[in-house]
Write a protein that holds these residues in place. Structure first.
Motif, short mmCIF file in Angstrom:
data_model
loop_
_atom_site.label_atom_id
_atom_site.label_comp_id
_atom_site.label_asym_id
_atom_site.label_seq_id
_atom_site.Cartn_x
_atom_site.Cartn_y
_atom_site.Cartn_z
N THR A 31 -52.06 -21.18 40.08
CA THR A 31 -51.09 -20.21 40.62
C THR A 31 -51.81 -19.18 41.47
OG1 THR A 31 -51.34 -18.95 38.57
CG2 THR A 31 -49.47 -20.44 38.72
N PHE A 34 -59.12 -16.80 43.36
CA PHE A 34 -59.85 -15.58 43.70
C PHE A 34 -61.12 -15.94 44.45
CE2 PHE A 34 -57.38 -12.88 40.91
CZ PHE A 34 -56.93 -13.75 39.94
N TYR A 36 -64.91 -14.40 45.28
CA TYR A 36 -65.90 -13.40 44.91
C TYR A 36 -67.13 -13.57 45.79
CZ TYR A 36 -63.37 -12.90 40.44
OH TYR A 36 -62.43 -12.68 39.45
N GLN A 38 -71.32 -12.66 45.37
CA GLN A 38 -72.31 -12.26 44.38
C GLN A 38 -73.68 -12.15 45.04
OE1 GLN A 38 -73.12 -14.95 41.05
NE2 GLN A 38 -73.22 -13.18 39.69
N SER A 43 -73.53 -8.46 39.78
CA SER A 43 -72.25 -8.91 39.23
C SER A 43 -71.38 -9.52 40.32
CB SER A 43 -71.53 -7.74 38.57
OG SER A 43 -70.39 -8.20 37.87
N LEU A 44 -70.21 -9.94 39.90
CA LEU A 44 -69.24 -10.55 40.81
C LEU A 44 -68.44 -9.46 41.50
CD1 LEU A 44 -68.11 -13.02 38.11
CD2 LEU A 44 -69.25 -13.72 40.21
N LEU A 46 -65.19 -8.90 43.58
CA LEU A 46 -63.96 -9.54 44.01
C LEU A 46 -63.67 -9.17 45.47
CD1 LEU A 46 -61.40 -11.18 43.29
CD2 LEU A 46 -60.33 -9.02 42.61
N PHE A 91 -73.82 -15.43 48.15
CA PHE A 91 -73.28 -16.50 47.31
C PHE A 91 -71.79 -16.22 47.15
CE2 PHE A 91 -73.67 -20.06 44.75
CZ PHE A 91 -73.29 -19.87 43.42
N ILE A 93 -68.21 -17.36 45.57
CA ILE A 93 -67.67 -18.16 44.47
C ILE A 93 -66.15 -17.99 44.43
CG2 ILE A 93 -67.89 -18.76 42.04
CD1 ILE A 93 -70.28 -17.01 41.81
N GLY A 102 -54.64 -16.06 31.67
CA GLY A 102 -55.38 -15.49 32.78
C GLY A 102 -56.86 -15.76 32.83
N GLU A 103 -57.37 -16.69 31.99
CA GLU A 103 -58.79 -16.97 32.13
C GLU A 103 -59.03 -17.68 33.45
OE1 GLU A 103 -56.84 -18.41 29.90
OE2 GLU A 103 -57.42 -20.51 29.52
N GLN A 104 -60.20 -17.44 34.00
CA GLN A 104 -60.51 -17.99 35.30
C GLN A 104 -61.55 -19.09 35.19
OE1 GLN A 104 -61.39 -14.94 38.23
NE2 GLN A 104 -59.68 -13.66 37.54
N PHE A 106 -64.28 -21.14 37.42
CA PHE A 106 -65.03 -20.91 38.65
C PHE A 106 -65.52 -22.20 39.28
CE2 PHE A 106 -65.62 -16.32 38.95
CZ PHE A 106 -65.17 -15.91 37.72
N GLY A 107 -65.55 -22.18 40.61
CA GLY A 107 -66.20 -23.25 41.34
C GLY A 107 -67.70 -23.05 41.28
N PRO A 108 -68.47 -24.03 41.73
CA PRO A 108 -69.93 -23.97 41.66
C PRO A 108 -70.56 -23.02 42.67
CG PRO A 108 -69.25 -26.00 42.68
CD PRO A 108 -68.00 -25.34 42.20
N GLN B 33 -62.28 -10.98 28.04
CA GLN B 33 -62.79 -12.33 28.23
C GLN B 33 -64.31 -12.26 28.41
OE1 GLN B 33 -60.60 -14.34 31.39
NE2 GLN B 33 -58.74 -13.23 30.85
N TYR B 35 -67.73 -14.52 29.79
CA TYR B 35 -68.21 -15.61 30.63
C TYR B 35 -69.73 -15.67 30.56
CZ TYR B 35 -63.55 -15.56 32.76
OH TYR B 35 -62.19 -15.62 32.98
N HIS B 42 -72.72 -21.03 38.02
CA HIS B 42 -71.53 -20.24 38.21
C HIS B 42 -70.99 -19.79 36.85
CE1 HIS B 42 -70.17 -24.39 37.58
NE2 HIS B 42 -69.10 -23.88 37.04
#
Lengths: 115, 113
Positions: A31, A34, A36, A38, A43-44, A46, A91, A93, A102-104, A106-108, B33, B35, B42
């Motif tokens: 749905t 996101f 990001y 890095q 940290s990430l 957004l 980088f 992501i 709502g857990e996400q 992530f792609g590599p 959460q 991670y 990732h």
């Protein structure tokens, strides 16, 4: 389940060119996706939130005309870095979510180097 | 705006020692959460805590959510080299989309074999 792919994994481009990064949810409909950024050992950060069929919502300080986001379907979002400069090297992501919790997932990631 | 703080920033342990990272939010969270990001990898979703005072375990990992739902911790018992990585906590962005997360800066764990 909950696999997200990203392509390409690494890209080197010349300053002034544009680069497109694809993010796909392989086994679920996302749905929301996101994007990001890095930096090494950081940290990430957004950049933007992407919903299928609507305009992306960008975070403060992120140039929407430079980082174009298209969310064409429930399984695909793209990020285009336009007129890339060396300071855009980073980088990138993506992540996707399709659950009420709502857990996400992530792609590599994509390592972008602008020369 | 909402802030999520994590300490310590770095932690180096000998294999077999325990490890704990702490997460504090400036606002009450509907959930927290966790991670894990391996070096060069990732972030990977580990767990979500929802209830006040909740404690969940995954093998050697124990996650806690504070009574006030503003803090959380991750404890690893008897660390192994496979535990190396950065552990991030994240909470839903207050006042906005339920899906947008605010991430802490992470705790980088290194383990000496």
């Amino acid at each position: 389940g909950a696999v997200v792919s990203q392509h390409p994994s690494r890209v080197i481009c010349k300053s002034g060119t544009s680069v497109k990064i694809e993010c796909r949810s392989l086994d679920f409909q996302a749905t929301t996706m996101f994007w990001y950024r890095q930096f090494p050992k950081k940290s990430l950060m957004l950049m933007a939130t992407s919903n299928e069929g609507s305009k992306a919502t960008y975070e403060q300080g992120v140039e929407k005309d430079k980082f174009l986001i298209n969310h064409a379907s429930l399984t695909l979002s793209t990020l285009t870095v336009t007129s890339a400069h060396p300071e855009d090297s980073s980088f990138y992501i993506c992540s996707a979510t399709g659950w009420a919790r709502g857990e996400q997932y992530f792609g590599p990631g994509t390592r972008l180097t602008v020369t | 705006g909402q802030q999520v703080m994590q300490i310590p920033q770095y932690q180096h342990v000998q294999e077999g020692e325990d490890f704990t990272t702490y997460c504090n939010s400036s606002t009450t969270l509907s959930n927290i959460q966790w991670y894990k990001q391996r070096p060069g990898g990732h972030p990977v979703f580990l767990i979500q805590l929802v209830k006040s005072g909740e404690v969940k375990k995954q093998k050697r990992l124990t996650f806690q959510f504070g009574e006030a739902k503003k803090n959380s911790s991750l404890h690893i018992t008897a660390t192994q080299t496979t535990d190396v990585g950065t552990y991030f906590c994240a909470g839903p962005n207050s006042g906005g989309s339920n899906y947008k997360l605010t991430f802490g800066k992470g705790t980088l764990l290194t383990v000496n074999p």
